[in-house]
Motif scaffolding. Sequence first.
Motif, PDB file in Angstrom:
ATOM      1  N   GLY A 147      26.757 -20.730 -60.041  1.00 25.62           N
ATOM      2  CA  GLY A 147      25.842 -21.438 -60.936  1.00 25.62           C
ATOM      3  C   GLY A 147      24.702 -20.588 -61.444  1.00 25.62           C
ATOM      4  N   ASP A 148      24.430 -19.437 -60.798  1.00 26.12           N
ATOM      5  CA  ASP A 148      23.449 -18.489 -61.337  1.00 26.12           C
ATOM      6  C   ASP A 148      23.943 -17.981 -62.684  1.00 26.12           C
ATOM      7  N   TRP A 149      23.080 -17.274 -63.385  1.00 24.22           N
ATOM      8  CA  TRP A 149      23.449 -16.625 -64.651  1.00 24.22           C
ATOM      9  C   TRP A 149      23.317 -15.124 -64.469  1.00 24.22           C
ATOM     10  N   LEU A 150      24.317 -14.382 -64.895  1.00 21.39           N
ATOM     11  CA  LEU A 150      24.323 -12.925 -64.759  1.00 21.39           C
ATOM     12  C   LEU A 150      24.323 -12.294 -66.144  1.00 21.39           C
ATOM     13  N   TYR A 151      23.515 -11.249 -66.295  1.00 22.74           N
ATOM     14  CA  TYR A 151      23.401 -10.497 -67.541  1.00 22.74           C
ATOM     15  C   TYR A 151      23.590  -9.023 -67.215  1.00 22.74           C
ATOM     16  N   ALA A 152      24.511  -8.369 -67.898  1.00 22.80           N
ATOM     17  CA  ALA A 152      24.772  -6.946 -67.667  1.00 22.80           C
ATOM     18  C   ALA A 152      24.760  -6.216 -69.001  1.00 22.80           C
ATOM     19  N   ASP A 153      24.072  -5.083 -69.025  1.00 22.97           N
ATOM     20  CA  ASP A 153      24.096  -4.217 -70.206  1.00 22.97           C
ATOM     21  C   ASP A 153      24.032  -2.764 -69.749  1.00 22.97           C
ATOM     22  N   GLU A 154      23.757  -1.871 -70.677  1.00 23.86           N
ATOM     23  CA  GLU A 154      23.761  -0.439 -70.375  1.00 23.86           C
ATOM     24  C   GLU A 154      22.692  -0.045 -69.359  1.00 23.86           C
ATOM     25  N   ASP A 155      21.660  -0.874 -69.198  1.00 25.39           N
ATOM     26  CA  ASP A 155      20.560  -0.539 -68.299  1.00 25.39           C
ATOM     27  C   ASP A 155      20.672  -1.148 -66.911  1.00 25.39           C
ATOM     28  N   GLY A 156      21.555  -2.109 -66.728  1.00 27.46           N
ATOM     29  CA  GLY A 156      21.692  -2.690 -65.404  1.00 27.46           C
ATOM     30  C   GLY A 156      22.197  -4.110 -65.409  1.00 27.46           C
ATOM     31  N   ILE A 157      22.059  -4.749 -64.257  1.00 27.90           N
ATOM     32  CA  ILE A 157      22.546  -6.108 -64.049  1.00 27.90           C
ATOM     33  C   ILE A 157      21.433  -6.940 -63.437  1.00 27.90           C
ATOM     34  N   VAL A 158      21.139  -8.090 -64.060  1.00 27.66           N
ATOM     35  CA  VAL A 158      20.160  -9.022 -63.502  1.00 27.66           C
ATOM     36  C   VAL A 158      20.817 -10.382 -63.308  1.00 27.66           C
ATOM     37  N   VAL A 159      20.282 -11.120 -62.346  1.00 27.79           N
ATOM     38  CA  VAL A 159      20.793 -12.447 -62.011  1.00 27.79           C
ATOM     39  C   VAL A 159      19.619 -13.415 -62.012  1.00 27.79           C
ATOM     40  N   SER A 160      19.847 -14.592 -62.567  1.00 27.16           N
ATOM     41  CA  SER A 160      18.784 -15.588 -62.658  1.00 27.16           C
ATOM     42  C   SER A 160      19.324 -16.960 -62.250  1.00 27.16           C
ATOM     43  N   ALA A 161      18.439 -17.768 -61.688  1.00 27.15           N
ATOM     44  CA  ALA A 161      18.812 -19.123 -61.304  1.00 27.15           C
ATOM     45  C   ALA A 161      18.981 -20.022 -62.535  1.00 27.15           C
ATOM     46  N   CYS A 162      18.473 -19.583 -63.693  1.00 22.70           N
ATOM     47  CA  CYS A 162      18.600 -20.374 -64.913  1.00 22.70           C
ATOM     48  C   CYS A 162      18.901 -19.451 -66.095  1.00 22.70           C
ATOM     49  N   VAL A 163      19.263 -20.058 -67.224  1.00 19.97           N
ATOM     50  CA  VAL A 163      19.548 -19.283 -68.434  1.00 19.97           C
ATOM     51  C   VAL A 163      18.277 -18.566 -68.876  1.00 19.97           C
ATOM     52  N   LEU A 164      18.418 -17.293 -69.226  1.00 18.24           N
ATOM     53  CA  LEU A 164      17.286 -16.508 -69.724  1.00 18.24           C
ATOM     54  C   LEU A 164      17.377 -16.387 -71.237  1.00 18.24           C
TER      55      LEU A 164
END
Length: 165
Positions: A147-164
């Motif tokens: 249910g977390d949201w994951l965002y990955a790009d050329e600089d890294g990977i972040v995870v958030s409890a909600c949509v960013l």
Amino acid sequence: MTTNFATCDFCDTHKATSDDTFRVLPPVFHDYGQRRKFSGQVTTVKCFEDNSLVKAALESPGDGRVLVVDGGASLRRALIGGNIGAAAARNGWAGVVVDGCVRDTAELAVCDVGIRALALIPLPTERRNEGQRDVAVKVQGVWVRPGDWLYADEDGIVVSACVLT
């Protein structure tokens, strides 16, 4: 799946976040899929040197989600290869993050899906139908929950409890 984001911008905005709602994965993952930038809601698999549940997940509809695989950081067996990577792309997964290894790099490179993993190894797993699905997992010391949201790009990977945004 949105690709109109930058993980650096998210980190600038959330750098003072002191709770567990925003997390950054360590810079240990390598890029193996065709998509360099991907995002989506998280579903998880926890397994060790057995990709039975990974295969089952990626052969089902992805609906733009990201599969996060806690492979116990094993460098001894590949949890994803060309066939499973092709299934992930065909079934609409945005990406896969593997705390472990993958194989078949030439095949993965043409799969229209994001694939991040620790390393490569040509040795496949033995399928024993072991593991867990949709449980909280600890990836490189960072908790990732279904249910977390994951965002990955050329600089890294972040995870958030909600949509960013």
